[in-house]
Design an enzyme around this catalytic site. Sequence first.
Site, PDB file in Angstrom:
ATOM      1  N   GLY A 124     -21.275 -37.634  18.431  1.00 50.03           N
ATOM      2  CA  GLY A 124     -21.243 -38.804  19.317  1.00 50.03           C
ATOM      3  C   GLY A 124     -22.394 -39.733  18.962  1.00 50.03           C
ATOM      4  CG  ASP A 138     -25.597 -28.864  20.529  1.00 47.96           C
ATOM      5  OD1 ASP A 138     -24.837 -29.841  20.469  1.00 47.96           O
ATOM      6  OD2 ASP A 138     -25.402 -27.903  21.289  1.00 47.96           O
ATOM      7  CB  SER A 171     -27.573 -35.987  21.513  1.00 41.40           C
ATOM      8  OG  SER A 171     -26.820 -35.637  22.652  1.00 41.40           O
ATOM      9  CG  ASP A 216     -24.947 -35.041  25.726  1.00 38.18           C
ATOM     10  OD1 ASP A 216     -24.618 -36.036  26.398  1.00 38.18           O
ATOM     11  OD2 ASP A 216     -24.178 -34.468  24.934  1.00 38.18           O
ATOM     12  NE  ARG A 224     -16.271 -48.772  50.912  1.00 38.26           N
ATOM     13  CZ  ARG A 224     -15.634 -49.806  50.385  1.00 38.26           C
ATOM     14  NH1 ARG A 224     -16.151 -50.418  49.341  1.00 38.26           N
ATOM     15  NH2 ARG A 224     -14.500 -50.220  50.888  1.00 38.26           N
ATOM     16  NE  ARG A 259     -20.976 -32.470  23.792  1.00 41.70           N
ATOM     17  CZ  ARG A 259     -19.841 -32.860  23.214  1.00 41.70           C
ATOM     18  NH1 ARG A 259     -18.784 -32.091  23.286  1.00 41.70           N
ATOM     19  NH2 ARG A 259     -19.769 -33.982  22.555  1.00 41.70           N
ATOM     20  NE  ARG A 264     -13.339 -47.672  47.819  1.00 41.19           N
ATOM     21  CZ  ARG A 264     -13.005 -47.470  49.094  1.00 41.19           C
ATOM     22  NH1 ARG A 264     -13.124 -46.264  49.627  1.00 41.19           N
ATOM     23  NH2 ARG A 264     -12.556 -48.462  49.849  1.00 41.19           N
ATOM     24  CG  HIS A 267     -17.437 -43.638  25.986  1.00 45.17           C
ATOM     25  ND1 HIS A 267     -16.476 -42.992  26.716  1.00 45.17           N
ATOM     26  CD2 HIS A 267     -17.686 -42.855  24.915  1.00 45.17           C
ATOM     27  CE1 HIS A 267     -16.130 -41.874  26.103  1.00 45.17           C
ATOM     28  NE2 HIS A 267     -16.850 -41.761  25.010  1.00 45.17           N
ATOM     29  NE  ARG A 276     -21.011 -41.852  22.696  1.00 41.43           N
ATOM     30  CZ  ARG A 276     -19.974 -41.069  22.411  1.00 41.43           C
ATOM     31  NH1 ARG A 276     -19.839 -39.910  23.015  1.00 41.43           N
ATOM     32  NH2 ARG A 276     -19.081 -41.443  21.540  1.00 41.43           N
TER      33      ARG A 276
HETATM   34  O1  F6P Z   1     -22.477 -35.724  23.302  1.00 35.94           O
HETATM   35  C1  F6P Z   1     -22.434 -37.035  23.729  1.00 35.94           C
HETATM   36  C2  F6P Z   1     -21.278 -37.263  24.676  1.00 35.94           C
HETATM   37  O2  F6P Z   1     -21.324 -38.609  25.094  1.00 35.94           O
HETATM   38  C3  F6P Z   1     -21.200 -36.326  25.849  1.00 35.94           C
HETATM   39  O3  F6P Z   1     -22.078 -36.671  26.882  1.00 35.94           O
HETATM   40  C4  F6P Z   1     -19.745 -36.416  26.211  1.00 35.94           C
HETATM   41  O4  F6P Z   1     -19.322 -35.206  26.785  1.00 35.94           O
HETATM   42  C5  F6P Z   1     -19.071 -36.634  24.899  1.00 35.94           C
HETATM   43  O5  F6P Z   1     -20.056 -37.083  23.989  1.00 35.94           O
HETATM   44  C6  F6P Z   1     -17.932 -37.602  24.927  1.00 35.94           C
HETATM   45  O6  F6P Z   1     -17.325 -37.584  23.680  1.00 35.94           O
HETATM   46  P1  F6P Z   1     -16.234 -38.629  23.209  1.00 35.94           P
HETATM   47  O7  F6P Z   1     -16.928 -39.922  22.935  1.00 35.94           O
HETATM   48  O8  F6P Z   1     -15.673 -38.010  21.989  1.00 35.94           O
HETATM   49  O9  F6P Z   1     -15.256 -38.776  24.331  1.00 35.94           O
END
Ligand code: F6P
Length: 437
Positions: free
Chosen positions: A10, A157, A220, A222, A257, A266, A349, A355, A358
């Site tokens: 990722g 990892d 990462s 994570d 709310r 992950r 809610r 993403h 990320r």
């Molecule tokens: O390892 C990074 C991560 O963003 C995790 O937090 C998440 O579980 C996973 O990748 C999502 O992966 P993808 O982008 O393949 O859906």
Amino acid sequence: MKIAVLTSGGDSAGMNAVVRAVVRGGILKGCETWVVREGYEGLVRGNLEASTPEPAPPTFPDLPPETDGDVNLLHNLRFGDGQLLKDGTGDYIGGRTLKGRYIVRVGWDDVKGWFSEGGTLIGSARSKTFRTPEGRLAAAHNLIKEGIDALVVCGGDGSLTGADVFRAEWPSLVAQLLSECGSGSKCDLIASSRLCWIAKITREQATAHAHLKIAGLVGSIDNDMSMTDLTIGAPTALHRICEAIDNINSTAASHSRAFVLEVMGRHCGWLALLAGVSGGADFIFIPERPPAADPWEDEMCEHIQRHREVGKRKTIVIIAEGAHDRNLKPIKADYVKDVLTDRLGLDTRVTTLGHTQRGGSPCAFDRILPTLQGLEAVNALMEATPDTPSYMIGIQENKITRVPLVEAVAMTRSVADAIEAKQFDKAMSLRDPEFRE
Ligand code: F6P
């Protein structure tokens, strides 16, 4: 030394700064620098035989002028077909082709402006082929063919585990390639492998590459790698989540709310825990430390009820995507929403940030950390001997560190094992040696 860098798994903010640091740090130390596109997949695919030789990019000290020259890979990847090269068929405007080329020599100017770019410009993939012995044989072949003897892998990892396996297998991969050479001086895998696009290396080339130097950088969001305090991209993702909580807080308070937020991570609860603390969450679910009570619903409702009684107009519950109860049953956002609605009568809610956590531009720390670690990776590779272990470059107590990759990978695995064995305190103290009940 010929040094190549790849990003794998990722993507995370700061990966481009890693590539920049390795390329520029490598050039400053007199290395020839390369990038591998599309992660391990690019290593496996390698380069089709070029019909016309690629012009060598300028290297330090012959720095090119501060212009976007025709070797500007950023421009190439961003505006050329270069960004859609999964099938190796892309081409590019401006004099330099990436067609069929996954392992590309790069110069100083190629990484200009990469600091602030999100994601990874050289592409990433979760390669299934590299997990096979044939794939790794092809990868070894391709590195040897280009004369590359040092590799920096930036990934999570899983990617670093792959690097560890690759390095451990390297002598047998070289032996296999040598045996493929037969009696002639050329090694021809075309007939013997399903990976029939592989070109040729000589016996001399294979013999000269008895050792591969590898350094791992942890990219990462994570923050799930042991033996380092922070992974590249985690601070940026944390910022994103905090911003989202701040935004949600105002609308939640307006309507009195409850919101249930699912965040990434992950099997690791770092993002959920730190975002929850920074954003003033009422309850947080993380994989390493499920709620003490089983079932947990009463415990959560009591906490939230108490907060409401002291005057809170909003409720925020954060769930790490890998969260579960003490019996390892996943805790899902929709179920938590139903509990809050049914038991406490809260208008609730669910928001899944996905993403947005990320992508995007790296925060300042995700530019500094990869720069320091990328330079350290180059130093570690320059100093490596056949007897030194492959290092993972980390950060501990604000110092850039080198730790044996194999140990970091094993310790990370032991956290997952502890969770699977329901040894939650052990999992917490493996994540954080300072952890106390
Ligand atoms: O390892 C990074 C991560 O963003 C995790 O937090 C998440 O579980 C996973 O990748 C999502 O992966 P993808 O982008 O393949 O859906």
